[in-house]
Scaffold this motif. Sequence first.
Motif, PDB file in Angstrom:
ATOM      1  N   LEU A 415       6.153  -4.016   2.655  1.00  0.00           N
ATOM      2  CA  LEU A 415       5.061  -3.110   2.309  1.00  0.00           C
ATOM      3  C   LEU A 415       5.260  -1.743   2.974  1.00  0.00           C
ATOM      4  CD1 LEU A 415       2.024  -5.558   2.649  1.00  0.00           C
ATOM      5  CD2 LEU A 415       2.936  -4.591   0.519  1.00  0.00           C
ATOM      6  N   ALA A 416       5.674  -1.753   4.241  1.00  0.00           N
ATOM      7  CA  ALA A 416       5.909  -0.493   4.950  1.00  0.00           C
ATOM      8  C   ALA A 416       7.039   0.294   4.293  1.00  0.00           C
ATOM      9  CB  ALA A 416       6.227  -0.769   6.416  1.00  0.00           C
ATOM     10  N   ALA A 417       8.088  -0.407   3.880  1.00  0.00           N
ATOM     11  CA  ALA A 417       9.217   0.261   3.226  1.00  0.00           C
ATOM     12  C   ALA A 417       8.792   0.854   1.883  1.00  0.00           C
ATOM     13  CB  ALA A 417      10.367  -0.721   3.036  1.00  0.00           C
ATOM     14  N   ALA A 418       7.968   0.124   1.127  1.00  0.00           N
ATOM     15  CA  ALA A 418       7.507   0.620  -0.172  1.00  0.00           C
ATOM     16  C   ALA A 418       6.629   1.855  -0.001  1.00  0.00           C
ATOM     17  CB  ALA A 418       6.748  -0.485  -0.903  1.00  0.00           C
ATOM     18  N   HIS A 419       5.711   1.818   0.965  1.00  0.00           N
ATOM     19  CA  HIS A 419       4.880   2.997   1.226  1.00  0.00           C
ATOM     20  C   HIS A 419       5.749   4.176   1.659  1.00  0.00           C
ATOM     21  CE1 HIS A 419       0.867   1.538   0.620  1.00  0.00           C
ATOM     22  NE2 HIS A 419       0.983   0.558   1.499  1.00  0.00           N
ATOM     23  N   SER A 420       6.716   3.929   2.508  1.00  0.00           N
ATOM     24  CA  SER A 420       7.590   4.996   3.000  1.00  0.00           C
ATOM     25  C   SER A 420       8.311   5.691   1.849  1.00  0.00           C
ATOM     26  CB  SER A 420       8.602   4.436   4.000  1.00  0.00           C
ATOM     27  OG  SER A 420       7.958   3.887   5.132  1.00  0.00           O
ATOM     28  N   GLN A 421       8.734   4.902   0.874  1.00  0.00           N
ATOM     29  CA  GLN A 421       9.446   5.461  -0.280  1.00  0.00           C
ATOM     30  C   GLN A 421       8.511   6.253  -1.189  1.00  0.00           C
ATOM     31  OE1 GLN A 421      11.508   2.529  -2.605  1.00  0.00           O
ATOM     32  NE2 GLN A 421      12.550   4.033  -3.879  1.00  0.00           N
ATOM     33  N   ASN A 422       7.278   5.773  -1.357  1.00  0.00           N
ATOM     34  CA  ASN A 422       6.356   6.397  -2.303  1.00  0.00           C
ATOM     35  C   ASN A 422       5.572   7.573  -1.725  1.00  0.00           C
ATOM     36  OD1 ASN A 422       7.042   4.507  -4.285  1.00  0.00           O
ATOM     37  ND2 ASN A 422       5.497   3.048  -3.548  1.00  0.00           N
ATOM     38  N   LEU A 423       5.321   7.552  -0.434  1.00  0.00           N
ATOM     39  CA  LEU A 423       4.454   8.552   0.164  1.00  0.00           C
ATOM     40  C   LEU A 423       5.144   9.894   0.405  1.00  0.00           C
ATOM     41  CD1 LEU A 423       2.597   6.381   2.843  1.00  0.00           C
ATOM     42  CD2 LEU A 423       1.522   7.541   0.914  1.00  0.00           C
ATOM     43  N   PHE A 424       6.441   9.859   0.685  1.00  0.00           N
ATOM     44  CA  PHE A 424       7.124  11.061   1.182  1.00  0.00           C
ATOM     45  C   PHE A 424       8.153  11.600   0.182  1.00  0.00           C
ATOM     46  CE2 PHE A 424       6.211   8.321   4.922  1.00  0.00           C
ATOM     47  CZ  PHE A 424       5.204   9.095   5.465  1.00  0.00           C
ATOM     48  N   SER A 425       8.100  12.909  -0.031  1.00  0.00           N
ATOM     49  CA  SER A 425       9.208  13.613  -0.685  1.00  0.00           C
ATOM     50  C   SER A 425      10.033  14.247   0.436  1.00  0.00           C
ATOM     51  CB  SER A 425       8.687  14.696  -1.619  1.00  0.00           C
ATOM     52  OG  SER A 425       7.969  14.140  -2.687  1.00  0.00           O
ATOM     53  N   VAL A 426      11.343  14.083   0.358  1.00  0.00           N
ATOM     54  CA  VAL A 426      12.209  14.543   1.442  1.00  0.00           C
ATOM     55  C   VAL A 426      13.377  15.321   0.872  1.00  0.00           C
ATOM     56  CG1 VAL A 426      13.642  13.844   3.397  1.00  0.00           C
ATOM     57  CG2 VAL A 426      11.577  12.552   2.854  1.00  0.00           C
TER      58      VAL A 426
END
Length: 428
Positions: A415-426
Amino acid sequence: MFSLQRAHANGDRYLLLLGADLMLRERAIVSALRAYPGPVIGMTEDPVSGANRYFDHVLPASSYKAKPALKAVEEFERQTGLKPDAVVPIYEMNLHASVAIAHHYGLPALSDEALRRSRDKHTMKVAFEEAGVSCARHRLFSTAEELRAIAAELEFPLVLKPRDFAGSVGIIRVNAADELDDAYEHCRSSLMEVAGTFDLTDGRFQAEEFFVSTHEVSVEVINYEGSRAVLAVTDKNKSAPPYFAETGQLVPSRETGNAALRELALKACEALHIDRGIAHVEILVNGDELSVVEVGARPGGDGIMDLIDRVYGFSPYDLHIAAYRRTIEELPPIPDTPQGIAATGFLKAAGGTITGVHRPHGFDPVERALYVTAKPGDHSRPPTSYLGREGVIECFEHGRGPGDSQEFQARVAELAAAHSQNLFSVEP
């Protein structure tokens, strides 16, 4: 400043809480306000922009440096006539200041010997060895040349670390002699990045032999004037080698029923003469083999106290504060059957500059909270320590127990990995 006129039996007293303004330690303020019959005051170097609104007042000083911290308390007394009734440290780097202030006002505190043994990883390891507490063999070094010399006395792999800090800052695994110079540079440069903030000294490092383990846990121990008891055991998620950053915590641990582990944690606290408050004992596990990594003479961070609260229905901060107020009548029994399973998972953006932070796509039923700490323009650091985090999720599921820990920990990490991918543009 809010009103400082809340009723107190002594009239001119307050509770000083150090380190509770930091993320995932804030619920210590809730415990203090719930238990203490008077003002609860914090301390931060920049109270205008950094104050927590739940404190009754915030003193303008660094709580990481003993002399300025004591000076701020004395100045507040001159201005208001108010004196601390108890000084409670919540964070590792507040210990020196808390002891200095408490001793000045004749208040309960960690003993000088407990402070000396718990705040220097070398002194700590020596105390473990003398007490028969299993731990890794180690040597001290200050320079790259000294590191190369002492490495010959130990067996690879090695772990390098600063002697006086926490949060996995500067800690790195070294597999062979040809990696020593680069590893030294990482260890030293990481320490020097935070040295000014925390009043740390260059050249204080140690190397220890790597203990092969299947997993790592932490044990929260309440210590009170010669007695101690285990409150809970936590499973840890760690980042990939060669680093040791903690990427998540889970309660109750798969090792909750391990009597030998509990006894080792109690023995480690005794070896360090920790006689007040909660101590956070980190232990590596490999079957029946156990090795104590280190002990912090303060509550565990990363929201571990909040996980215990969700799972067992009591706040360890209540006991920690009571120990410093000397209001504990007897230590509690080992917690009963857990009400469920709880975990944190830290968010980690891809490497580069964060250009956008977006709304979450939705939440899993086990998620209880999501906090994003990164903002556009921030640089996403490598996951080498607590400094590389961009946020955290908190999860809980009713009716689960220690036997479900590995499955639930994996779920929270996903879940943390999925949020990390979806929340941030880098932007790389």
